[in-house]
Scaffold this motif. Structure first.
Motif, PDB file in Angstrom:
ATOM      1  N   ALA A 125       0.778  11.812   5.847  1.00  0.00           N
ATOM      2  CA  ALA A 125       0.584  12.783   5.050  1.00  0.00           C
ATOM      3  C   ALA A 125       0.242  14.059   5.649  1.00  0.00           C
ATOM      4  CB  ALA A 125      -0.317  12.388   3.911  1.00  0.00           C
ATOM      5  N   GLN A 126       0.624  14.482   6.955  1.00  0.00           N
ATOM      6  CA  GLN A 126       0.358  15.665   7.478  1.00  0.00           C
ATOM      7  C   GLN A 126       1.070  16.896   6.975  1.00  0.00           C
ATOM      8  OE1 GLN A 126      -0.687  15.987  11.589  1.00  0.00           O
ATOM      9  NE2 GLN A 126      -0.911  13.904  11.889  1.00  0.00           N
ATOM     10  N   PHE A 127       0.589  18.256   6.629  1.00  0.00           N
ATOM     11  CA  PHE A 127       1.307  19.205   6.343  1.00  0.00           C
ATOM     12  C   PHE A 127       1.159  20.341   7.131  1.00  0.00           C
ATOM     13  CE2 PHE A 127      -2.748  19.187   4.030  1.00  0.00           C
ATOM     14  CZ  PHE A 127      -3.172  20.429   4.349  1.00  0.00           C
ATOM     15  N   VAL A 128       2.188  21.473   6.929  1.00  0.00           N
ATOM     16  CA  VAL A 128       1.721  22.655   7.727  1.00  0.00           C
ATOM     17  C   VAL A 128       1.933  23.788   6.507  1.00  0.00           C
ATOM     18  CG1 VAL A 128       4.250  22.804   8.597  1.00  0.00           C
ATOM     19  CG2 VAL A 128       2.407  24.479   9.507  1.00  0.00           C
ATOM     20  N   ILE A 129       1.164  24.923   6.517  1.00  0.00           N
ATOM     21  CA  ILE A 129       1.419  25.791   5.409  1.00  0.00           C
ATOM     22  C   ILE A 129       1.423  27.218   6.333  1.00  0.00           C
ATOM     23  CG2 ILE A 129       0.536  27.160   3.298  1.00  0.00           C
ATOM     24  CD1 ILE A 129      -0.498  24.539   2.504  1.00  0.00           C
ATOM     25  N   GLY A 143      10.747  19.254   2.797  1.00  0.00           N
ATOM     26  CA  GLY A 143      10.701  17.988   3.282  1.00  0.00           C
ATOM     27  C   GLY A 143      11.440  17.641   4.713  1.00  0.00           C
ATOM     28  N   THR A 144      11.103  16.781   5.550  1.00  0.00           N
ATOM     29  CA  THR A 144      11.841  16.717   6.814  1.00  0.00           C
ATOM     30  C   THR A 144      13.050  15.844   6.777  1.00  0.00           C
ATOM     31  OG1 THR A 144      10.327  14.797   7.544  1.00  0.00           O
ATOM     32  CG2 THR A 144       9.564  17.049   8.100  1.00  0.00           C
ATOM     33  N   GLY A 146      15.490  13.023   8.327  1.00  0.00           N
ATOM     34  CA  GLY A 146      15.265  11.764   9.191  1.00  0.00           C
ATOM     35  C   GLY A 146      13.896  11.207   9.005  1.00  0.00           C
ATOM     36  N   ASN A 147      13.198  10.839   9.935  1.00  0.00           N
ATOM     37  CA  ASN A 147      11.698  10.253   9.770  1.00  0.00           C
ATOM     38  C   ASN A 147      10.776  10.929  10.590  1.00  0.00           C
ATOM     39  OD1 ASN A 147      13.636   7.398   9.843  1.00  0.00           O
ATOM     40  ND2 ASN A 147      12.648   8.064   8.030  1.00  0.00           N
ATOM     41  N   ARG A 148      11.303  12.394  10.919  1.00  0.00           N
ATOM     42  CA  ARG A 148      10.478  13.356  11.560  1.00  0.00           C
ATOM     43  C   ARG A 148       9.180  13.825  10.927  1.00  0.00           C
ATOM     44  NH1 ARG A 148      14.518  16.099  15.681  1.00  0.00           N
ATOM     45  NH2 ARG A 148      16.386  14.762  15.588  1.00  0.00           N
ATOM     46  N   GLU A 149       8.573  14.560  11.831  1.00  0.00           N
ATOM     47  CA  GLU A 149       7.227  15.092  11.540  1.00  0.00           C
ATOM     48  C   GLU A 149       7.195  16.298  10.881  1.00  0.00           C
ATOM     49  OE1 GLU A 149       5.171  14.131  15.031  1.00  0.00           O
ATOM     50  OE2 GLU A 149       5.154  11.977  14.815  1.00  0.00           O
ATOM     51  N   GLN A 150       6.064  16.972  10.399  1.00  0.00           N
ATOM     52  CA  GLN A 150       5.953  18.207   9.740  1.00  0.00           C
ATOM     53  C   GLN A 150       6.752  19.439  10.328  1.00  0.00           C
ATOM     54  OE1 GLN A 150       3.319  16.699  10.901  1.00  0.00           O
ATOM     55  NE2 GLN A 150       1.697  17.923  11.197  1.00  0.00           N
ATOM     56  N   ALA A 170       5.654  22.550   4.661  1.00  0.00           N
ATOM     57  CA  ALA A 170       6.342  21.356   5.037  1.00  0.00           C
ATOM     58  C   ALA A 170       5.442  20.276   5.153  1.00  0.00           C
ATOM     59  CB  ALA A 170       7.322  21.606   6.259  1.00  0.00           C
ATOM     60  N   THR A 171       6.017  19.005   4.818  1.00  0.00           N
ATOM     61  CA  THR A 171       5.340  17.725   4.857  1.00  0.00           C
ATOM     62  C   THR A 171       6.147  16.603   5.641  1.00  0.00           C
ATOM     63  OG1 THR A 171       4.700  15.860   3.345  1.00  0.00           O
ATOM     64  CG2 THR A 171       6.393  17.081   2.625  1.00  0.00           C
TER      65      THR A 171
END
Length: 486
Positions: A125-129, A143-144, A146-150, A170-171
Protein backbone atom coordinates in the motif's frame (compact mmCIF):
# COMPACT_ATOMS: atom_id res chain seq x y z
CA UNK A 1 -11.57 -24.57 -2.49
CA UNK A 2 -8.48 -24.40 -0.32
CA UNK A 3 -7.78 -21.52 1.99
CA UNK A 4 -4.91 -19.23 1.15
CA UNK A 5 -1.58 -19.93 2.81
CA UNK A 6 -0.35 -17.35 5.32
CA UNK A 7 1.30 -14.45 3.53
CA UNK A 8 5.03 -14.91 3.23
CA UNK A 9 7.30 -11.96 2.75
CA UNK A 10 10.17 -12.62 0.40
CA UNK A 11 12.64 -9.98 -0.71
CA UNK A 12 12.89 -10.39 -4.43
CA UNK A 13 16.24 -9.82 -6.10
CA UNK A 14 16.38 -6.06 -6.30
CA UNK A 15 17.35 -4.23 -9.37
CA UNK A 16 21.11 -3.94 -9.46
CA UNK A 17 21.79 -0.28 -10.19
CA UNK A 18 18.46 0.76 -8.71
CA UNK A 19 19.57 -0.55 -5.33
CA UNK A 20 22.17 2.17 -5.07
CA UNK A 21 19.70 4.78 -6.24
CA UNK A 22 17.18 3.83 -3.58
CA UNK A 23 19.83 3.73 -0.87
CA UNK A 24 20.64 7.34 -1.70
CA UNK A 25 16.92 8.13 -1.83
CA UNK A 26 16.43 7.02 1.77
CA UNK A 27 18.88 9.71 2.84
CA UNK A 28 17.49 12.36 0.51
CA UNK A 29 13.97 12.32 1.92
CA UNK A 30 12.87 14.79 4.58
CA UNK A 31 10.97 12.90 7.26
CA UNK A 32 7.83 14.66 8.52
CA UNK A 33 7.03 13.59 12.11
CA UNK A 34 3.40 13.43 13.10
CA UNK A 35 3.78 16.22 15.68
CA UNK A 36 6.01 18.95 14.28
CA UNK A 37 5.79 22.66 14.95
CA UNK A 38 4.56 24.22 11.70
CA UNK A 39 6.50 27.19 10.35
CA UNK A 40 4.53 30.10 8.93
CA UNK A 41 2.95 28.99 5.64
CA UNK A 42 4.66 30.08 2.45
CA UNK A 43 2.76 31.68 -0.39
CA UNK A 44 0.87 29.05 -2.44
CA UNK A 45 3.02 29.73 -5.49
CA UNK A 46 6.38 29.55 -3.72
CA UNK A 47 8.78 26.66 -4.31
CA UNK A 48 7.64 23.73 -2.15
CA UNK A 49 5.21 25.93 -0.22
CA UNK A 50 3.54 24.29 2.82
CA UNK A 51 5.71 21.17 2.63
CA UNK A 52 5.86 20.80 6.41
CA UNK A 53 2.07 21.14 6.80
CA UNK A 54 1.12 18.41 4.35
CA UNK A 55 -0.46 15.29 5.83
CA UNK A 56 -1.78 12.36 3.80
CA UNK A 57 -5.09 11.32 5.42
CA UNK A 58 -4.98 7.71 6.59
CA UNK A 59 -1.27 7.23 5.89
CA UNK A 60 0.65 5.18 8.42
CA UNK A 61 3.95 6.69 7.31
CA UNK A 62 5.04 9.49 4.98
CA UNK A 63 8.20 11.28 3.92
CA UNK A 64 8.38 14.44 1.86
CA UNK A 65 11.08 16.02 -0.26
CA UNK A 66 11.43 19.38 -1.98
CA UNK A 67 12.75 18.67 -5.47
CA UNK A 68 14.01 20.86 -8.27
CA UNK A 69 12.52 18.37 -10.75
CA UNK A 70 9.57 15.98 -10.30
CA UNK A 71 9.87 14.29 -13.70
CA UNK A 72 12.35 11.50 -14.36
CA UNK A 73 14.66 14.13 -15.84
CA UNK A 74 15.51 14.80 -12.19
CA UNK A 75 14.12 11.99 -10.05
CA UNK A 76 16.39 9.31 -11.51
CA UNK A 77 19.46 11.21 -10.31
CA UNK A 78 17.90 12.33 -7.01
CA UNK A 79 16.68 8.82 -6.19
CA UNK A 80 12.96 9.68 -6.10
CA UNK A 81 11.93 7.08 -8.65
CA UNK A 82 12.95 3.50 -9.43
CA UNK A 83 13.83 2.93 -13.10
CA UNK A 84 13.35 -0.81 -12.63
CA UNK A 85 9.67 -0.15 -11.92
CA UNK A 86 9.10 1.30 -15.38
CA UNK A 87 11.66 -0.67 -17.38
CA UNK A 88 10.28 -1.96 -20.68
CA UNK A 89 7.08 0.09 -20.69
CA UNK A 90 8.08 2.90 -23.06
CA UNK A 91 9.89 3.26 -26.39
CA UNK A 92 13.47 4.46 -26.24
CA UNK A 93 12.68 7.56 -28.31
CA UNK A 94 9.93 8.87 -26.04
CA UNK A 95 10.88 12.42 -25.04
CA UNK A 96 11.61 13.17 -21.37
CA UNK A 97 9.97 16.46 -20.34
CA UNK A 98 11.32 18.65 -17.56
CA UNK A 99 10.62 21.90 -15.75
CA UNK A 100 8.39 20.69 -12.90
CA UNK A 101 9.85 21.58 -9.49
CA UNK A 102 7.80 20.79 -6.41
CA UNK A 103 7.08 18.43 -3.53
CA UNK A 104 7.15 14.64 -3.57
CA UNK A 105 5.50 12.65 -0.78
CA UNK A 106 6.20 8.94 -0.42
CA UNK A 107 4.55 6.74 2.14
CA UNK A 108 2.18 3.88 2.84
CA UNK A 109 -1.26 3.18 4.21
CA UNK A 110 -1.84 0.48 6.84
CA UNK A 111 -1.58 -2.99 5.29
CA UNK A 112 -0.73 -6.52 6.34
CA UNK A 113 1.28 -7.64 3.29
CA UNK A 114 4.93 -6.89 2.58
CA UNK A 115 5.82 -7.57 -1.05
CA UNK A 116 6.96 -3.99 -1.78
CA UNK A 117 10.53 -3.46 -0.59
CA UNK A 118 10.95 0.13 -1.84
CA UNK A 119 12.80 2.36 0.64
CA UNK A 120 13.48 -0.69 2.81
CA UNK A 121 9.95 -0.41 4.19
CA UNK A 122 8.88 -4.03 3.49
CA UNK A 123 5.33 -2.74 3.34
CA UNK A 124 2.55 -2.71 0.75
CA UNK A 125 0.00 0.00 0.00
CA UNK A 126 2.89 2.35 -0.83
CA UNK A 127 2.08 5.54 -2.72
CA UNK A 128 3.74 8.54 -4.28
CA UNK A 129 2.16 12.00 -4.51
CA UNK A 130 3.79 14.81 -6.52
CA UNK A 131 2.76 18.44 -6.20
CA UNK A 132 4.29 20.80 -8.77
CA UNK A 133 4.94 24.44 -7.85
CA UNK A 134 3.21 25.58 -11.03
CA UNK A 135 -0.16 23.85 -10.69
CA UNK A 136 -2.84 23.82 -13.38
CA UNK A 137 -5.64 22.98 -10.94
CA UNK A 138 -5.90 19.28 -11.81
CA UNK A 139 -5.03 15.91 -10.26
CA UNK A 140 -4.16 12.68 -12.08
CA UNK A 141 -4.45 9.38 -10.21
CA UNK A 142 -2.99 6.11 -11.51
CA UNK A 143 -2.68 2.47 -10.52
CA UNK A 144 0.21 0.43 -11.83
CA UNK A 145 0.34 -2.02 -14.75
CA UNK A 146 1.06 -5.67 -14.12
CA UNK A 147 2.17 -6.25 -10.56
CA UNK A 148 4.64 -3.39 -10.48
CA UNK A 149 5.25 -0.84 -7.76
CA UNK A 150 4.23 2.79 -7.42
CA UNK A 151 6.80 4.32 -9.79
CA UNK A 152 5.83 2.14 -12.76
CA UNK A 153 3.98 4.95 -14.57
CA UNK A 154 6.68 7.57 -14.09
CA UNK A 155 7.93 7.56 -17.69
CA UNK A 156 4.72 6.68 -19.52
CA UNK A 157 2.30 8.94 -17.64
CA UNK A 158 3.69 10.98 -14.72
CA UNK A 159 6.42 12.81 -16.64
CA UNK A 160 3.98 14.24 -19.15
CA UNK A 161 1.16 15.21 -16.80
CA UNK A 162 3.56 16.81 -14.30
CA UNK A 163 5.13 18.87 -17.06
CA UNK A 164 1.60 20.07 -17.92
CA UNK A 165 1.07 21.22 -14.33
CA UNK A 166 -1.03 18.40 -12.89
CA UNK A 167 -0.59 17.05 -9.40
CA UNK A 168 -0.02 13.29 -9.63
CA UNK A 169 -0.63 10.33 -7.34
CA UNK A 170 0.05 6.61 -7.83
CA UNK A 171 -0.33 3.46 -5.74
CA UNK A 172 1.27 0.02 -5.79
CA UNK A 173 -2.32 -1.33 -5.49
CA UNK A 174 -1.69 -3.05 -2.14
CA UNK A 175 0.31 -6.08 -3.34
CA UNK A 176 3.11 -6.52 -5.85
CA UNK A 177 5.25 -9.08 -7.60
CA UNK A 178 4.58 -12.55 -8.91
CA UNK A 179 3.34 -13.80 -5.54
CA UNK A 180 0.68 -11.09 -5.25
CA UNK A 181 -1.93 -13.86 -5.06
CA UNK A 182 -0.77 -14.76 -1.54
CA UNK A 183 -2.46 -11.61 -0.27
CA UNK A 184 -6.06 -11.81 0.93
CA UNK A 185 -8.14 -14.50 2.59
CA UNK A 186 -10.21 -15.69 -0.38
CA UNK A 187 -9.86 -15.94 -4.17
CA UNK A 188 -10.14 -12.56 -5.82
CA UNK A 189 -9.27 -10.59 -2.69
CA UNK A 190 -5.84 -9.47 -3.90
CA UNK A 191 -7.23 -7.93 -7.10
CA UNK A 192 -10.24 -6.47 -5.28
CA UNK A 193 -7.76 -4.67 -3.01
CA UNK A 194 -6.33 -2.91 -6.07
CA UNK A 195 -9.63 -1.12 -6.58
CA UNK A 196 -9.91 -0.17 -2.91
CA UNK A 197 -6.37 1.23 -2.87
CA UNK A 198 -7.00 3.48 -5.88
CA UNK A 199 -10.17 4.80 -4.23
CA UNK A 200 -8.29 5.35 -0.97
CA UNK A 201 -5.44 7.19 -2.67
CA UNK A 202 -7.78 9.38 -4.74
CA UNK A 203 -9.55 10.62 -1.63
CA UNK A 204 -6.28 11.18 0.20
CA UNK A 205 -4.58 12.90 -2.73
CA UNK A 206 -7.51 15.28 -3.21
CA UNK A 207 -7.16 16.30 0.44
CA UNK A 208 -3.39 16.81 0.11
CA UNK A 209 -3.89 18.94 -3.00
CA UNK A 210 -6.28 21.14 -1.02
CA UNK A 211 -3.71 21.46 1.77
CA UNK A 212 -0.95 22.47 -0.63
CA UNK A 213 -2.86 24.88 -2.89
CA UNK A 214 -5.65 26.06 -0.53
CA UNK A 215 -8.34 24.66 -2.81
CA UNK A 216 -9.42 21.22 -3.99
CA UNK A 217 -8.61 20.07 -7.51
CA UNK A 218 -10.90 21.51 -10.14
CA UNK A 219 -10.55 18.28 -12.09
CA UNK A 220 -9.57 14.74 -11.06
CA UNK A 221 -8.67 12.29 -13.83
CA UNK A 222 -7.93 8.58 -13.62
CA UNK A 223 -5.60 6.88 -16.06
CA UNK A 224 -3.45 3.77 -16.40
CA UNK A 225 -2.31 0.98 -18.69
CA UNK A 226 -3.13 -2.75 -18.65
CA UNK A 227 -4.13 -3.55 -15.06
CA UNK A 228 -4.02 0.21 -14.51
CA UNK A 229 -6.55 0.63 -17.33
CA UNK A 230 -8.79 -1.94 -15.65
CA UNK A 231 -8.65 0.20 -12.52
CA UNK A 232 -9.78 3.26 -14.48
CA UNK A 233 -12.78 1.35 -15.83
CA UNK A 234 -13.69 0.04 -12.38
CA UNK A 235 -13.37 3.44 -10.70
CA UNK A 236 -15.59 5.18 -13.26
CA UNK A 237 -18.15 2.40 -12.89
CA UNK A 238 -18.13 2.30 -9.08
CA UNK A 239 -16.92 5.71 -7.85
CA UNK A 240 -17.73 8.25 -10.57
CA UNK A 241 -18.28 10.87 -7.88
CA UNK A 242 -14.51 11.03 -7.30
CA UNK A 243 -13.51 11.70 -10.90
CA UNK A 244 -14.29 13.93 -13.83
CA UNK A 245 -13.15 11.38 -16.42
CA UNK A 246 -10.48 8.86 -17.36
CA UNK A 247 -8.22 7.42 -20.03
CA UNK A 248 -8.06 3.62 -20.19
CA UNK A 249 -4.93 2.32 -21.92
CA UNK A 250 -5.56 -1.33 -22.91
CA UNK A 251 -7.29 -2.19 -19.64
CA UNK A 252 -7.64 -5.82 -18.58
CA UNK A 253 -11.20 -7.16 -18.96
CA UNK A 254 -12.69 -9.29 -16.19
CA UNK A 255 -16.17 -10.82 -16.61
CA UNK A 256 -17.60 -13.69 -14.65
CA UNK A 257 -18.91 -15.46 -17.75
CA UNK A 258 -15.97 -14.39 -19.91
CA UNK A 259 -14.21 -13.38 -21.90
CA UNK A 260 -11.25 -12.95 -19.60
CA UNK A 261 -7.62 -13.95 -19.82
CA UNK A 262 -8.31 -17.32 -18.17
CA UNK A 263 -10.32 -18.12 -21.32
CA UNK A 264 -7.82 -17.38 -24.05
CA UNK A 265 -4.34 -17.81 -22.53
CA UNK A 266 -4.67 -21.62 -22.02
CA UNK A 267 -5.68 -21.94 -25.68
CA UNK A 268 -2.51 -20.11 -26.71
CA UNK A 269 -0.43 -22.28 -24.37
CA UNK A 270 -1.83 -25.42 -25.99
CA UNK A 271 -1.65 -24.35 -29.60
CA UNK A 272 1.60 -22.42 -29.79
CA UNK A 273 4.06 -25.33 -29.28
CA UNK A 274 2.35 -27.20 -32.13
CA UNK A 275 2.49 -24.10 -34.33
CA UNK A 276 6.16 -23.47 -33.49
CA UNK A 277 7.14 -27.09 -34.22
CA UNK A 278 5.92 -26.83 -37.79
CA UNK A 279 4.72 -29.96 -39.56
CA UNK A 280 1.23 -31.02 -40.50
CA UNK A 281 -0.45 -29.60 -37.39
CA UNK A 282 1.06 -26.13 -37.59
CA UNK A 283 -1.55 -24.51 -39.78
CA UNK A 284 -4.42 -25.82 -37.66
CA UNK A 285 -2.63 -24.54 -34.55
CA UNK A 286 -2.32 -21.11 -36.18
CA UNK A 287 -6.06 -21.09 -36.80
CA UNK A 288 -6.65 -22.06 -33.17
CA UNK A 289 -4.55 -19.12 -31.99
CA UNK A 290 -6.49 -16.78 -34.27
CA UNK A 291 -9.77 -18.22 -32.98
CA UNK A 292 -8.58 -17.63 -29.41
CA UNK A 293 -8.27 -13.95 -30.29
CA UNK A 294 -4.63 -13.48 -31.24
CA UNK A 295 -4.86 -11.38 -34.40
CA UNK A 296 -3.54 -12.28 -37.81
CA UNK A 297 -0.36 -10.32 -38.35
CA UNK A 298 0.78 -10.75 -34.75
CA UNK A 299 2.54 -14.08 -35.43
CA UNK A 300 6.00 -12.51 -35.15
CA UNK A 301 5.14 -11.57 -31.56
CA UNK A 302 4.04 -15.06 -30.50
CA UNK A 303 7.49 -16.54 -29.68
CA UNK A 304 8.25 -13.65 -27.33
CA UNK A 305 4.86 -13.82 -25.62
CA UNK A 306 5.06 -17.58 -25.28
CA UNK A 307 8.43 -17.23 -23.58
CA UNK A 308 7.68 -14.19 -21.40
CA UNK A 309 3.97 -13.62 -20.85
CA UNK A 310 1.39 -16.28 -21.63
CA UNK A 311 2.43 -19.08 -19.27
CA UNK A 312 3.36 -16.88 -16.33
CA UNK A 313 0.32 -14.62 -16.61
CA UNK A 314 -2.07 -17.56 -16.78
CA UNK A 315 -0.56 -19.31 -13.78
CA UNK A 316 -0.38 -16.39 -11.35
CA UNK A 317 -3.84 -15.01 -12.15
CA UNK A 318 -5.38 -18.45 -12.14
CA UNK A 319 -3.80 -19.00 -8.70
CA UNK A 320 -5.42 -15.77 -7.52
CA UNK A 321 -8.89 -16.71 -8.79
CA UNK A 322 -8.86 -20.51 -8.83
CA UNK A 323 -6.18 -21.80 -6.42
CA UNK A 324 -7.91 -25.16 -6.09
CA UNK A 325 -7.17 -26.15 -9.69
CA UNK A 326 -3.67 -27.42 -8.90
CA UNK A 327 -4.25 -28.49 -5.30
CA UNK A 328 -1.36 -27.66 -2.95
CA UNK A 329 0.92 -26.58 -5.83
CA UNK A 330 1.34 -22.83 -5.89
CA UNK A 331 0.78 -21.17 -9.29
CA UNK A 332 1.06 -24.34 -11.32
CA UNK A 333 3.87 -25.98 -13.25
CA UNK A 334 5.75 -23.74 -15.68
CA UNK A 335 5.54 -24.71 -19.36
CA UNK A 336 3.94 -28.07 -18.73
CA UNK A 337 2.65 -30.02 -21.71
CA UNK A 338 -1.05 -30.71 -22.21
CA UNK A 339 -1.97 -33.92 -20.45
CA UNK A 340 0.27 -33.21 -17.46
CA UNK A 341 -1.87 -33.42 -14.29
CA UNK A 342 -3.19 -29.98 -13.22
CA UNK A 343 -1.43 -28.30 -16.13
CA UNK A 344 -2.60 -24.76 -16.92
CA UNK A 345 -2.29 -25.52 -20.64
CA UNK A 346 -5.38 -27.73 -20.11
CA UNK A 347 -7.23 -25.18 -17.99
CA UNK A 348 -10.89 -24.84 -19.03
CA UNK A 349 -12.47 -21.83 -17.37
CA UNK A 350 -15.98 -22.71 -18.53
CA UNK A 351 -15.76 -26.13 -16.88
CA UNK A 352 -14.54 -24.89 -13.50
CA UNK A 353 -16.85 -24.81 -10.44
CA UNK A 354 -19.29 -21.93 -9.97
CA UNK A 355 -17.22 -20.48 -7.12
CA UNK A 356 -14.47 -19.66 -9.60
CA UNK A 357 -16.80 -17.46 -11.63
CA UNK A 358 -18.01 -15.96 -8.37
CA UNK A 359 -14.44 -14.98 -7.51
CA UNK A 360 -14.13 -13.29 -10.90
CA UNK A 361 -17.45 -11.49 -10.39
CA UNK A 362 -15.91 -9.93 -7.28
CA UNK A 363 -13.65 -7.93 -9.61
CA UNK A 364 -15.80 -7.90 -12.76
CA UNK A 365 -16.62 -4.93 -14.94
CA UNK A 366 -20.11 -3.96 -16.10
CA UNK A 367 -19.66 -1.15 -18.63
CA UNK A 368 -21.83 1.16 -16.51
CA UNK A 369 -19.40 4.09 -16.46
CA UNK A 370 -20.57 7.30 -14.81
CA UNK A 371 -18.09 9.79 -16.25
CA UNK A 372 -16.44 10.30 -19.67
CA UNK A 373 -13.95 7.59 -20.59
CA UNK A 374 -11.55 7.26 -23.50
CA UNK A 375 -10.21 3.76 -24.24
CA UNK A 376 -7.28 3.01 -26.54
CA UNK A 377 -5.95 -0.43 -27.45
CA UNK A 378 -3.46 -1.71 -30.01
CA UNK A 379 -4.68 -3.96 -32.79
CA UNK A 380 -1.58 -6.20 -32.44
CA UNK A 381 -1.85 -6.73 -28.70
CA UNK A 382 -0.62 -10.31 -28.20
CA UNK A 383 -1.20 -10.46 -24.44
CA UNK A 384 -4.73 -9.05 -24.13
CA UNK A 385 -6.08 -9.48 -27.66
CA UNK A 386 -8.20 -6.53 -28.68
CA UNK A 387 -11.07 -8.72 -29.88
CA UNK A 388 -11.35 -10.38 -26.46
CA UNK A 389 -10.85 -7.22 -24.44
CA UNK A 390 -11.52 -3.62 -25.44
CA UNK A 391 -13.79 -4.50 -28.37
CA UNK A 392 -15.92 -6.35 -25.83
CA UNK A 393 -15.74 -3.59 -23.24
CA UNK A 394 -16.81 -0.95 -25.77
CA UNK A 395 -19.83 -3.12 -26.57
CA UNK A 396 -20.57 -3.49 -22.84
CA UNK A 397 -20.57 0.29 -22.42
CA UNK A 398 -23.00 0.72 -25.34
CA UNK A 399 -25.27 -2.05 -24.06
CA UNK A 400 -25.29 -0.42 -20.62
CA UNK A 401 -26.62 2.75 -22.24
CA UNK A 402 -23.44 4.73 -21.54
CA UNK A 403 -22.12 5.01 -25.09
CA UNK A 404 -22.37 8.81 -25.08
CA UNK A 405 -19.74 8.84 -22.31
CA UNK A 406 -17.25 6.69 -24.22
CA UNK A 407 -14.76 7.03 -27.03
CA UNK A 408 -12.79 4.02 -28.24
CA UNK A 409 -9.68 4.19 -30.43
CA UNK A 410 -8.23 1.01 -31.91
CA UNK A 411 -4.61 1.90 -32.68
CA UNK A 412 -3.32 0.09 -35.75
CA UNK A 413 0.06 -1.53 -35.06
CA UNK A 414 -0.06 -0.98 -31.31
CA UNK A 415 0.93 -3.86 -29.04
CA UNK A 416 0.75 -4.41 -25.31
CA UNK A 417 4.24 -3.24 -24.36
CA UNK A 418 5.74 -0.21 -26.09
CA UNK A 419 9.32 -1.40 -25.72
CA UNK A 420 8.56 -4.13 -28.28
CA UNK A 421 8.57 -1.39 -30.92
CA UNK A 422 12.34 -1.25 -30.38
CA UNK A 423 12.73 -5.04 -30.15
CA UNK A 424 10.91 -5.57 -33.47
CA UNK A 425 11.77 -2.46 -35.51
CA UNK A 426 10.58 -4.04 -38.77
CA UNK A 427 7.34 -5.46 -37.39
CA UNK A 428 5.07 -2.55 -38.29
CA UNK A 429 4.49 -1.71 -34.62
CA UNK A 430 3.86 1.72 -33.17
CA UNK A 431 4.02 2.83 -29.52
CA UNK A 432 0.84 3.73 -27.66
CA UNK A 433 2.40 6.31 -25.29
CA UNK A 434 1.86 9.25 -27.69
CA UNK A 435 -1.67 7.99 -28.43
CA UNK A 436 -2.36 8.03 -24.70
CA UNK A 437 -1.21 11.65 -24.56
CA UNK A 438 -3.41 12.63 -27.48
CA UNK A 439 -6.36 10.83 -25.88
CA UNK A 440 -5.68 12.60 -22.60
CA UNK A 441 -5.67 15.96 -24.39
CA UNK A 442 -8.92 15.01 -26.11
CA UNK A 443 -10.44 14.22 -22.71
CA UNK A 444 -9.38 17.64 -21.43
CA UNK A 445 -11.16 19.31 -24.32
CA UNK A 446 -14.22 17.11 -23.86
CA UNK A 447 -14.52 18.06 -20.19
CA UNK A 448 -13.93 21.74 -20.91
CA UNK A 449 -16.99 21.68 -23.18
CA UNK A 450 -17.41 22.37 -26.85
CA UNK A 451 -14.57 20.11 -28.02
CA UNK A 452 -16.00 16.63 -28.38
CA UNK A 453 -13.34 14.02 -29.23
CA UNK A 454 -13.27 12.39 -32.65
CA UNK A 455 -15.74 9.55 -33.06
CA UNK A 456 -14.60 6.09 -32.04
CA UNK A 457 -12.43 4.67 -34.80
CA UNK A 458 -9.39 2.68 -35.82
CA UNK A 459 -6.40 5.02 -35.98
CA UNK A 460 -4.27 4.09 -38.97
CA UNK A 461 -0.53 3.64 -38.56
CA UNK A 462 1.23 6.43 -40.48
CA UNK A 463 3.29 5.31 -43.44
CA UNK A 464 6.93 6.33 -43.64
CA UNK A 465 7.28 8.04 -40.27
CA UNK A 466 10.61 7.74 -38.47
CA UNK A 467 10.88 6.13 -35.03
CA UNK A 468 11.23 9.43 -33.13
CA UNK A 469 8.09 10.88 -34.69
CA UNK A 470 6.13 7.68 -34.05
CA UNK A 471 7.24 7.70 -30.41
CA UNK A 472 6.01 11.24 -29.84
CA UNK A 473 3.02 11.90 -32.11
CA UNK A 474 -0.33 10.17 -32.60
CA UNK A 475 -3.24 12.19 -34.02
CA UNK A 476 -6.57 10.50 -33.37
CA UNK A 477 -8.40 11.88 -36.38
CA UNK A 478 -6.48 10.88 -39.52
CA UNK A 479 -8.40 8.93 -42.20
CA UNK A 480 -9.86 5.75 -40.76
CA UNK A 481 -8.30 2.36 -41.44
CA UNK A 482 -10.22 -0.65 -42.59
CA UNK A 483 -12.02 -2.60 -39.89
CA UNK A 484 -13.29 0.35 -37.83
CA UNK A 485 -16.09 -0.88 -35.58
CA UNK A 486 -19.48 0.71 -35.99
Amino acid sequence: MRRRPPFRSSARPRRRAAQAVLAVAALAFTTVPAAQAAPPPAAPGAHCARQAQLRVPGAEHQRSACLDELTTAGTVASGHTDPADWAGLTPKDLAVPSGAPGIQIDGYFPDTSATNTNHGWQHDAQFVIRLPDRWNGGLVVAGTPGNREQYANDRAIADWVLARGYAYAATDKGNTGLAFHRDGKAPGDAIAEWNDRVTQLTRAARAVVAQRYHRPPARTLATGMSNGGYLVRWQLENHPELYDGGVDWEGTLWRGDGPNLLDFLPKAMRAYPVYAAGGPGAEEARRELHAAGFPAGSEFLWPYHHKVYWDLTQRVYREELDPGFDGPTEAGTPYCLPGTPACDADYDYAARPAEVRQAVRKIALTGRIGKPLITLHGTLDALLPIGRDSDVYARMVREAGRGALHRYYRVEGGTHTDSLVDVFPDGGLRPLAPCHRTAFTALEGWLAGGHRPPASRTVARPVGQDAVTLANACPLDPPMAAGTPS
